[in-house]
Write a protein that holds these residues in place. Structure first.
Motif, PDB file in Angstrom:
ATOM      1  N   SER A 140     -31.554 -30.618   9.859  1.00 50.77           N
ATOM      2  CA  SER A 140     -30.363 -30.618  10.718  1.00 50.77           C
ATOM      3  C   SER A 140     -30.389 -31.912  11.508  1.00 50.77           C
ATOM      4  N   ARG A 141     -29.416 -32.070  12.386  1.00 48.99           N
ATOM      5  CA  ARG A 141     -29.501 -33.206  13.298  1.00 48.99           C
ATOM      6  C   ARG A 141     -30.640 -32.962  14.293  1.00 48.99           C
ATOM      7  N   PRO A 142     -31.101 -33.993  14.993  1.00 52.21           N
ATOM      8  CA  PRO A 142     -32.172 -33.775  15.966  1.00 52.21           C
ATOM      9  C   PRO A 142     -31.805 -32.692  16.980  1.00 52.21           C
ATOM     10  N   ALA A 173     -30.187 -24.555  14.241  1.00 45.86           N
ATOM     11  CA  ALA A 173     -31.443 -25.292  14.385  1.00 45.86           C
ATOM     12  C   ALA A 173     -31.904 -25.304  15.839  1.00 45.86           C
ATOM     13  N   GLU A 174     -30.946 -25.360  16.743  1.00 43.25           N
ATOM     14  CA  GLU A 174     -31.322 -25.436  18.158  1.00 43.25           C
ATOM     15  C   GLU A 174     -31.481 -24.066  18.791  1.00 43.25           C
ATOM     16  N   GLY A 175     -31.235 -22.996  18.006  1.00 49.65           N
ATOM     17  CA  GLY A 175     -31.507 -21.661  18.524  1.00 49.65           C
ATOM     18  C   GLY A 175     -30.347 -21.021  19.271  1.00 49.65           C
ATOM     19  N   PHE A 176     -29.154 -21.636  19.250  1.00 46.16           N
ATOM     20  CA  PHE A 176     -28.012 -21.016  19.918  1.00 46.16           C
ATOM     21  C   PHE A 176     -27.451 -19.878  19.074  1.00 46.16           C
ATOM     22  N   MET A 207     -43.401 -26.661  15.928  1.00 49.78           N
ATOM     23  CA  MET A 207     -42.293 -25.732  16.167  1.00 49.78           C
ATOM     24  C   MET A 207     -41.356 -26.259  17.248  1.00 49.78           C
ATOM     25  N   VAL A 208     -40.127 -25.653  17.298  1.00 49.95           N
ATOM     26  CA  VAL A 208     -39.132 -25.994  18.308  1.00 49.95           C
ATOM     27  C   VAL A 208     -39.223 -24.950  19.415  1.00 49.95           C
ATOM     28  N   MET A 209     -39.230 -25.373  20.654  1.00 50.45           N
ATOM     29  CA  MET A 209     -39.264 -24.402  21.746  1.00 50.45           C
ATOM     30  C   MET A 209     -37.935 -23.649  21.781  1.00 50.45           C
ATOM     31  N   SER A 210     -38.013 -22.332  21.879  1.00 48.46           N
ATOM     32  CA  SER A 210     -36.786 -21.536  21.825  1.00 48.46           C
ATOM     33  C   SER A 210     -35.959 -21.752  23.096  1.00 48.46           C
ATOM     34  N   LEU A 211     -34.669 -21.468  22.966  1.00 53.01           N
ATOM     35  CA  LEU A 211     -33.766 -21.651  24.106  1.00 53.01           C
ATOM     36  C   LEU A 211     -34.140 -20.757  25.269  1.00 53.01           C
TER      37      LEU A 211
END
Lengths: 509, 509
Positions: free
Chosen positions: B317-319, A76-79, B283-287
Motif C-alpha cells: 500500500s502507500r506508506p 493498511a493503516e487500520g481504519f 508490524m504496524v502499530m494499530s490505531l
C-alpha cells in the motif's frame, strides 16, 4: 450515517478542481482523507459496513481503481477491516481502555508550555548558551574568510568522485573515518604540529564539539569532574555539562593554566586546555607548566584534552608545537579541526587518541552517531595530498596577518595604550582588555545595534562578578577595507561606555 | 656541555641527506629539533647561554637565517629565553615543584591499559555495541542500494553551488538548518507522511542518532526513564544510556507496543516507538494503540519519539500515515532520515518538533554540535524541489519490491512454511523466526565465515534469555542475481544449526 449516504457524504467533500500547477487534484487521496477524518471524529462509527468498492465507484461515477486505492490505504493503516465473505467495516480504533483509564488517573494534568517540559540540563543548555545567532561580519570571532576558499579546486576534485558513484563512499563508514584521510592528517600533524601519532590513532569527527562529546562520554561518568580554563570556550562548558560532567574553573595567567595547591588535591577525570593559543586570551602555556601538567595527569589517571583549534595561524613564528608531542605517558587526546583552516560548514575535525583507546573510541563514535561523509573525506584527502591545504594555509596566514595589522593600527589610533591587546600573535581573534568599570555586555549590545558583532570577555569566565572585562574581536572574516570603518564605529561605542568619559562619548555621537 | 661545543653537537646530529622525494632535508628544522630534544633530556641544562646566531652560523658554515629560524621557534615555544643585552639562554622548563610534588603524592600509580580508564558508560557502550563493522553485502540490514543513486544528477546540482563560493553556505549555520530545505521537507512530510508541520518546526540533523541524542538531552535528565520497544533498534538503547537515561523495555505484539497495567503506573519522560514499521519485527502499530499512547503521553507529560526510519518503502500500500499526524496534544517528536531514501553517507536527517520546542531545540543543537553542511543542504533542496527525490523513491520501491520477492521465493524454496517471515511489507529488511532451540548468534557467526552477513534477532531484545530467536536479513543492497545464491549458502548454515536436523545438515554440506 447510513451506508447509502457515504457517496453523498464524499461527493459533498471532494474537490474536483485543479492544483496551482494545473494538475487535477487527486481524488483517490481525497476519498482516503475524508473517510479517515470521519472515522477519527466518529461521524463514521466503528463496526459500520462500507459499500463494496464496485458499488461506491458506480455511485461516485469514478473508476473502481480510485476507490480501491483509498480502501487499500485505509485497510493498511487500520481504519478499515476486511472480514472474509462479509465485506469491509470501520475498525474499532478506540484507544485501549486500560491505557485511557491510566491517562485519566494521571495525578497532574498536562503541562502548559514546552519550556516547562525541558529537562534541567536542557534548560541550562539554552539559558547558558554561548553560540551566536550571527556567524559572519565584523568582528565575529572564530570565523575564517570562507570567500577565499579555493572553491574551483574543490569543485574539480569533487567531480572526480561524483562522476561515478563508489558504493563504499556513499554508505555508512567505520567510526574511525576514511583511512587515506587519517594518513594524510597524521603526516600533517607530525610535521606541522609535532604530534606523535600514526593513522591508527586518528578518528575523524564533525569537529571539536563532537570530539569533546565523545571524550566526555567515553572517559567520564555523570558527576565526574573536569578542569577547564577560566576563561574558556563556551562550547567546552556546554558539552561537558550536558553529559553530567562537573566543570571546575582553573584560572589562567600569562603562562596558561595556573594550578593552585588546593586544586591539586582533587584530581579530575579530564583536563581541557588550549596550550598553543589559550581561548579566549591567547597566551601560550609555558613549557614548565606543560611538563608539570603531563606529570600530574599521568600520576593521577587524569586525561588531558588538548584543544588545538586555530594554532595553524601564528604570525610571529611557526606554530607552537603541541602538548601531545611532549607527552610520554599517553595521557593526551589532541583535538583539531578544519573549520578554521578550510571552512566551518565542512564540519570535519579529527582527534588523536593514545593507541590503547583507538579501538574503543572508534566503536563509540560509530555507536553513538553512525558515521558517513566518506565522499567528503575522500575529496579532502586529495585536497591535502595535492598540496592545496598547505598552500591555502600559507596564503591565508598572510591575509590574516595583514588584517591583524590593520586592526592593531585602528585600535592604537583610537586608544593608544589605554587598551591592552592580548592573543593577537595567533589565530583569528584578539581580546581587548577594558577597565573593570566598563560594562562589556552593554558595549556588545550597543555595538550590535550599529551592526558590529563583538563578544564580551566577561561571558567566558565562570563567575561574572570576578571576570575581567573586555571584548573579543574576530578579524578573520573582515575584508581589509572594512576593518577601519567598522572599528571606528566600535570605538565610538566603547568610548560612550568608558568610565568617566561622558563628554567624550557625547562628542563621538 | 660548553657553549663552544654546541656546533659540534649539532654537526654530529644533522642529516644533510635528501628526502625520499629528492628534496634536501630541512636543516633549520633539524637544528630546532636537536636543541629541543637536548633541552628536554637535560643535556642542555637550564640557564646555559647559547652562542649568538651569527657565531653559530659561522661555526656550522650555514646561512644565518637557518640558525635564526631555529632560535626563533625555540624562543616562541619557550625552550629559550632572550635577555636584553645579555644574549640567549636555555629557559628553565622544569615542571612546577608544587605540581610534581602533588603528582608524586598521588595515592595510586598510573593505571596500565586504556580499557581500565574508560568510564563506566564508555565501557558499557563498547561492550554492548550493536553497530556492525561491515556495512555492505548480502544480507546487511538497513543499507539501501547506493549504487542506484543518481550520482550524475547530484553532481550537476553540486557544480552549480561550487562554481562560485557563497559564504553563507560555507560558514557555521544556525542549529535549525537551511531554511529552503526545511520548507521542502515540510512539504514532503505533510503529503507523504501525513505529518502536521511547517518549516519552523523542522530541524536538520545528521541522522536519527543525533536527533535522538538531542531529544534525550533536551527533554530528560540523568536517571529519568524512557520506554523503548522490546525488541528495538540497538542505537536507541545506546544513545539513551550514554546520556544517563534508564531504558525500560516494553514488549511488542502484532499491534505494536503492548502496554501492561504495571507499566502505566510509572510514566516515563520519553517513549520511543517505530509505529509505521516496528524495528526490527516490522508490524504496524494499530490505531487503537496509537490513540491510547497519545492520550497517555499527554496526560502524563511524557514525550513520544516517533522513529520513522524507512517507511517510505512500503510495497502493498502507500506508506502508513505517521503517528504525529494523529496527535492533537503536541507531544510527538517525529524523526526521519535520508539515509535509506538517498544514501547513508549523506548524513542528513530531520526532526519535527512541537512548535513550543522549536527554538530551544535549535539553540541546543547549535550549542552542542555547532552546525554547518549548508552547501549539502542546498544541493539536497534542489534535488527535492526538482522532483528527483520523489522519482528516486518510486524507482527504488520497485527495485526493492522485486528483491523482497526473490528473497521470499528463496526462503520458501528452502523452508516452505517452517520459518515465519515478519516485517516484509515495508523497509529494507525482514526477520526470519527460528525455533527457540536454534542458536541465532552461532548461525550469524557461521554465516559470516562463509561471507554472509545476518544479524541475530535475539540481540535486539533486552533480555537474551527470553528473546525470540531469528535472523535479520537486509535485501536492499543485494543485487537481484545474488539473492538466491547468497540465501542458498545461508540456508545451509541454518539447516546445520536446526535442532534435530543433523543428518540434513550433513547432506547440505
Amino acid at each position: 450515517m447510513r451506508i447509502a449516504s457515504l457517496s453523498d457524504f464524499l461527493l459533498q467533500r471532494i474537490d474536483r478542481g485543479r492544483e496551482a500547477n494545473g494538475a487535477r487534484k487527486a481524488v483517490n487521496r481525497q476519498i482516503y482523507q475524508v473517510i479517515r477524518e470521519a472515522i477519527l471524529d466518529q461521524s463514521l462509527p466503528a463496526g459500520l459496513q462500507l459499500p463494496s468498492s464496485r458499488f461506491l465507484a458506480q455511485e461516485l461515477k469514478m473508476s473502481r481503481n480510485t476507490v480501491t486505492y483509498a480502501y487499500d490505504q485505509l485497510l493498511a493503516e487500520g481504519f478499515l477491516e476486511s472480514r472474509v465473505g462479509a465485506g469491509t467495516f470501520i475498525a474499532n480504533t478506540e484507544p485501549d481502555q486500560i491505557v485511557t483509564a491510566a491517562a485519566a488517573a494521571a495525578p497532574a494534568g498536562p503541562l502548559q508550555g514546552g519550556e516547562l517540559s525541558l529537562s534541567t540540563r536542557g534548560q541550562q543548555l539554552v539559558e547558558l548558551a554561548g553560540v551566536s545567532k550571527t556567524q559572519w561580519g565584523a568582528f565575529m570571532p572564530g570565523v575564517p574568510d570562507v570567500t577565499q576558499f579555493p572553491n574551483k579546486i574543490w569543485g574539480r576534485l569533487q567531480n572526480k568522485y561524483w562522476r561515478r558513484s563508489r558504493s563504499e563512499l556513499l554508505t555508512y563508514s567505520g567510526g574511525e573515518g576514511y583511512l587515506p584521510l587519517r594518513e594524510a592528517i597524521a603526516d600533517y600533524l607530525r610535521v606541522a604540529r609535532s604530534v606523535n601519532c600514526d593513522a591508527s590513532q586518528i578518528l575523524i569527527t564533525t569537529g571539536i564539539h563532537q570530539s569533546l562529546d565523545l571524550v566526555a562520554r567515553m572517559l567520564s561518568d555523570h558527576g565526574d569532574h573536569a578542569w577547564v580554563e577560566d576563561p574558556c570556550y563556551w562550547g567546552t562548558r556546554s558539552v561537558l555539562r550536558s553529559v553530567g560532567v562537573r566543570t571546575v574553573a582553573i584560572p589562567v595567567d600569562g603562562e596558561g593554566l595556573q594550578l593552585r595547591p588546593e586544586d591539586l588535591r582533587h584530581p579530575p577525570r579530564i583536563i581541557v586546555v588550549t596550550p598553543s593559543h589559550q581561548y579566549p586570551l591567547g597566551m601560550v602555556m609555558s613549557l614548565s607548566r606543560r611538563r608539570a601538567l603531563l606529570e600530574y595527569a599521568a600520576a593521577n589517571n587524569s586525561w588531558i584534552v588538548e584543544d588545538d583549534y586555530d594554532s595553524e595561524f601564528r604570525y610571529g613564528s611557526r606554530p607552537i608545537a603541541s602538548l601531545q608531542g611532549l607527552d610520554v605517558h599517553e595521557r593526551v587526546l589532541y583535538l583539531g579541526t578544519f573549520s578554521k583552516t578550510l571552512f566551518p560548514g565542512l564540519r570535519v575535525g579529527y582527534m588523536v587518541v593514545p593507541p590503547v583507546l583507538a579501538e574503543s573510541f572508534s566503536t563509540g563514535l560509530s555507536e553513538l552517531y553512525r558515521c558517513g561523509h566518506s565522499y567528503t573525506q575522500a575529496i579532502l584527502t586529495d585536497f591535502m595530498t595535492e598540496g592545496h591545504f598547505a598552500s591555502h594555509i600559507r596564503r591565508m596566514r598572510v591575509v590574516y596577518a595583514e588584517r591583524l595589522r590593520l586592526l592593531h593600527e585602528a585600535i592604537t589610533f583610537h586608544f593608544d595604550d589605554r587598551i591592552i591587546i592580548t592573543g593577537g600573535e595567533a589565530g583569528l581573534h584578539l581580546a581587548l582588555g577594558l577597565p573593570d568599570a566598563c560594562d562589556d555586555i552593554a558595549i556588545c549590545e550597543a555595538a550590535r545595534q550599529q551592526g558590529i558583532i563583538v563578544r564580551p570577555l566577561s561571558k567566558y569566565y565562570s563567575d561574572a562578578a570576578s571576570a575581567r572585562r573586555g571584548l573579543m574581536l574576530g578579524y578573520g572574516c573582515v575584508p581589509d577595507e572594512q576593518i577601519r570603518p567598522a572599528f571606528d564605529i566600535l570605538a565610538g561605542v566603547i568610548k560612550a561606555h568608558w568610565p568617566g568619559a561622558h563628554t567624550q562619548a557625547e562628542r563621538v555621537k
